[in-house]
Design an enzyme around this catalytic site. Structure first.
Site, short mmCIF file in Angstrom:
data_model
loop_
_atom_site.label_atom_id
_atom_site.label_comp_id
_atom_site.label_asym_id
_atom_site.label_seq_id
_atom_site.Cartn_x
_atom_site.Cartn_y
_atom_site.Cartn_z
N CYS A 74 0.84 -1.21 0.00
CA CYS A 74 0.00 0.00 0.00
C CYS A 74 0.87 1.25 0.00
O CYS A 74 0.43 2.31 -0.41
CB CYS A 74 -0.91 -0.02 1.21
SG CYS A 74 -0.03 -0.31 2.74
N GLU B 124 -3.18 3.12 13.41
CA GLU B 124 -2.74 1.82 13.90
C GLU B 124 -1.30 1.94 14.40
O GLU B 124 -0.56 2.83 14.01
CB GLU B 124 -2.75 0.80 12.76
CG GLU B 124 -4.13 0.58 12.19
CD GLU B 124 -4.24 -0.76 11.50
OE1 GLU B 124 -4.51 -1.76 12.20
OE2 GLU B 124 -4.06 -0.81 10.28
P1 NAP Z 1 -9.73 -6.41 -0.41
O1 NAP Z 1 -10.16 -7.15 -1.60
O2 NAP Z 1 -10.44 -5.15 -0.06
O3 NAP Z 1 -9.86 -7.45 0.81
C1 NAP Z 1 -9.46 -7.13 2.11
C2 NAP Z 1 -10.18 -8.04 3.09
O4 NAP Z 1 -11.58 -7.72 3.08
C3 NAP Z 1 -10.08 -9.52 2.73
O5 NAP Z 1 -10.01 -10.28 3.91
C4 NAP Z 1 -11.41 -9.76 2.02
O6 NAP Z 1 -11.83 -11.10 2.01
C5 NAP Z 1 -12.33 -8.91 2.87
N1 NAP Z 1 -13.59 -8.58 2.22
C6 NAP Z 1 -13.89 -8.55 0.90
N2 NAP Z 1 -15.19 -8.23 0.72
C7 NAP Z 1 -15.72 -8.01 1.95
C8 NAP Z 1 -17.01 -7.65 2.43
N3 NAP Z 1 -18.04 -7.42 1.61
N4 NAP Z 1 -17.19 -7.53 3.76
C9 NAP Z 1 -16.18 -7.74 4.61
N5 NAP Z 1 -14.94 -8.11 4.23
C10 NAP Z 1 -14.71 -8.24 2.91
O7 NAP Z 1 -8.18 -6.08 -0.45
P2 NAP Z 1 -6.98 -7.05 -0.85
O8 NAP Z 1 -7.01 -7.25 -2.33
O9 NAP Z 1 -6.96 -8.24 0.05
O10 NAP Z 1 -5.70 -6.16 -0.45
C11 NAP Z 1 -5.13 -5.22 -1.29
C12 NAP Z 1 -5.52 -3.82 -0.86
O11 NAP Z 1 -5.16 -3.62 0.50
C13 NAP Z 1 -4.80 -2.73 -1.63
O12 NAP Z 1 -5.71 -1.72 -1.98
C14 NAP Z 1 -3.77 -2.20 -0.64
O13 NAP Z 1 -3.36 -0.87 -0.87
C15 NAP Z 1 -4.52 -2.36 0.63
N6 NAP Z 1 -3.61 -2.37 1.78
C16 NAP Z 1 -3.57 -1.28 2.60
C17 NAP Z 1 -2.70 -1.23 3.67
C18 NAP Z 1 -2.67 -0.06 4.61
O14 NAP Z 1 -2.26 -0.23 5.74
N7 NAP Z 1 -3.09 1.12 4.18
C19 NAP Z 1 -1.84 -2.31 3.90
C20 NAP Z 1 -1.89 -3.40 3.04
C21 NAP Z 1 -2.79 -3.42 1.99
P3 NAP Z 1 -11.40 -12.09 0.80
O15 NAP Z 1 -9.94 -12.21 0.87
O16 NAP Z 1 -12.12 -13.32 1.14
O17 NAP Z 1 -11.86 -11.43 -0.47
#
Ligand code: NAP
Length: 478
Positions: A281, A459
């Site tokens: 991120c 955090e």
């Molecule tokens: P994501 O698709 O948004 O998923 C994040 C989490 O949310 C996963 O556990 C996912 O489950 C869950 N989720 C999905 N739909 C949901 C719903 N309707 N209700 C509740 N939970 C739900 O993100 P990702 O692809 O895993 O991660 C990449 C993103 O994370 C990027 O945008 C990155 O920038 C961001 N990120 C931010 C930080 C920070 O600290 N700012 C750090 C790391 C990553 P599933 O896996 O089962 O889909």
């Protein structure tokens, strides 16, 4: 193959079905099978956490210290094995995987100490004879939802403070990388976490995550993931007035000024943009460079990324592992077409690569001649793709850096104290880096951003108490 089970009320439970965890470096390698919880299992986990929360909230700081310290010690002792698991399921290189595991261990130890340092205030009342005390109390049940890209560090930096401040946890990890999450649950269980205080429910966001968001017994949700999911999480928590904390995406700028040390600038840019396959991120996806150093900087970055070894995450000498899965790889390749269509010049890379093993390999890609209105400069790609934006001077660089809907990490490379100081004060980001990559942070200080990158309190470090506790003001008359 043994199925890794969910942990509910101290019991390891089968799921409605199981899902394979696939190694992105070698899709013939199944890392493990992981139980998929259904709504009833989530309900049971929340019920167990609710039942366990009062006693854990009333436990002594020493009990919480002992548990978290033991977990930290175990994670650190197993850093090689857990680092291998991490690299195998997520695709970052082994040194990066081991580094992330060490960070997770350090986080548990830091919050073990924080459990001993929970303080309050005793304040003189404006009324005679009255005592005022301000204390922190646990929220109760906390739901934790994490992404795949830091599969042990992010769970650690949410679970450790949640437990340190006396909360019971229901943890839903990302479906793409459940292995490290299961390992943390196993370590917590073996370290003696009381029944129900920590629950692991693996499964899809739509089923498991969603059930956590709407449940009236879950007092707070700490979420890290994409902006798209984060918006839904916030809206649903707000609808029932639950506490919520979101960490989301970035489009992080790295400014390079004419007076920068060229090697430092190139090294920071290559590290920030491409290491961990750009799946951070805090990745530097916009390289904003002043005219006098532009061509030398581009030459330096291109020759540096040409030499990077892209291969199996576990192979000796690999510098860039695979993309996490086919869907993300296709998305990255689509963005390359978008960039070319918008008029940016692909200076190097961007093609799908074949290696000995079948995996999701891609050459790091650098665009030049980009501008800040292009989609490749505005949308988070989340892969090994960066764009160089040419600017005339520092003022324009700062304006371009801040012209984004995100605000996570902002970097500058300069030898000028004047510009470094001005940038620190005026970058619209939660974290600012001077002569350092935009990615790569300490574990004991706040982490988070502004604008579309974050929502709610910070955090990590002492600031984590803001989310995981609620404040009580007590008045006593004699
Ligand atoms: P994501 O698709 O948004 O998923 C994040 C989490 O949310 C996963 O556990 C996912 O489950 C869950 N989720 C999905 N739909 C949901 C719903 N309707 N209700 C509740 N939970 C739900 O993100 P990702 O692809 O895993 O991660 C990449 C993103 O994370 C990027 O945008 C990155 O920038 C961001 N990120 C931010 C930080 C920070 O600290 N700012 C750090 C790391 C990553 P599933 O896996 O089962 O889909």
């Amino acid at each position: 193959m043994t199925v890794h089970k969910n942990l509910v009320a101290g019991d390891w439970q089968d799921g409605a079905r199981a899902k394979e965890n696939i190694n992105p470096s070698d899709i013939s390698d199944i890392v493990g099978e992981y139980a998929q919880a259904d709504g009833a299992t989530v309900e049971a986990a929340i019920g167990a956490a609710k039942a366990a929360a009062p006693a854990w909230g009333a436990s002594t700081p020493q009990q919480r210290f002992d548990l978290l310290d033991a977990v930290g010690t175990e994670i650190l002792a197993r850093k090689e094995e857990l680092g291998q698991l991490l690299s195998r399921e997520e695709g970052k290189t082994l040194p990066e995987g081991i580094g992330e595991v060490m960070r997770a261990g350090a986080v548990f130890k830091f919050f073990a100490g924080e459990a001993l340092r929970i303080t309050g205030d005793k304040i003189a009342s404006v009324r005679p004879g009255v005592d005022v005390e301000v204390t922190r109390e646990a929220l109760g049940v906390v739901g934790i939802i994490t992404p795949w890209n830091f599969p042990i560090a992010i769970p650690a930096w949410k679970i450790a403070p949640a437990l340190a401040y006396g909360n019971a946890v229901v943890f839903k990890p990302a479906s793409l990388a459940p292995g490290c999450a299961w390992a943390i649950a196993d370590i917590l269980a073996k370290a003696g976490v009381p029944e129900g205080v920590f629950n692991l429910v693996m499964g899809s966001g739509g089923v498991v995550g969603s059930a956590l968001l709407d449940h009236s017994d879950v007092a707070g949700i700490s979420f890290t993931g994409s902006v798209e999911t984060g918006r839904q999480v916030a809206a649903r928590c707000a609808a029932r007035l639950a506490k919520v904390q979101l960490e989301m995406g970035g489009k992080n700028p790295f400014v390079v000024l004419d007076d920068a040390d060229l090697d430092t600038a190139v090294n920071c840019a290559v590290n920030g943009a491409f290491f961990s396959t750009g799946q951070r991120c805090t990745a530097s996806s916009r390289l904003i460079v002043t005219e006098g150093i532009h061509d030398r900087f581009v030459d330096g970055v291109v020759s540096s990324i040409q030499a990077l070894k892209v291969d199996d995450a576990l192979a000796q000498g690999t510098q860039i592992g695979p993309v996490v899965d086919e869907e993300q790889l296709v998305k990255n390749l689509e963005y390359l077409e978008v960039g070319k269509g918008e008029g940016a010049k692909l200076a190097w890379g961007g093609e799908r690569l074949n290696r000995d093993k079948t995996g999701f390999y891609m050459a790091p890609a650098l665009f030049t001649e980009a501008n800040n209105s292009m989609r490749i400069s505005r949308e988070e790609i989340f892969g090994p793709v960066a764009s160089v934006i040419r600017v005339k001077d520092y003022d324009e660089a700062l304006a371009v850096a801040n012209d984004t809907e995100f605000g996570l990490s902002s970097g500058i490379c300069t030898t000028s104290l004047k510009y470094a100081s001005h940038f620190k004060a005026n970058a619209e980001a939660g974290m600012v880096m001077v002569n350092l990559p935009t990615a790569g942070v300490d574990y004991h200080v706040p982490f988070g951003g502004r604008k579309g990158s974050s929502y709610g309190s910070r955090e990590q470090g002492r600031y984590a108490a803001e989310f995981y506790t609620t404040v009580k003001t007590a008045y006593t008359a004699p």
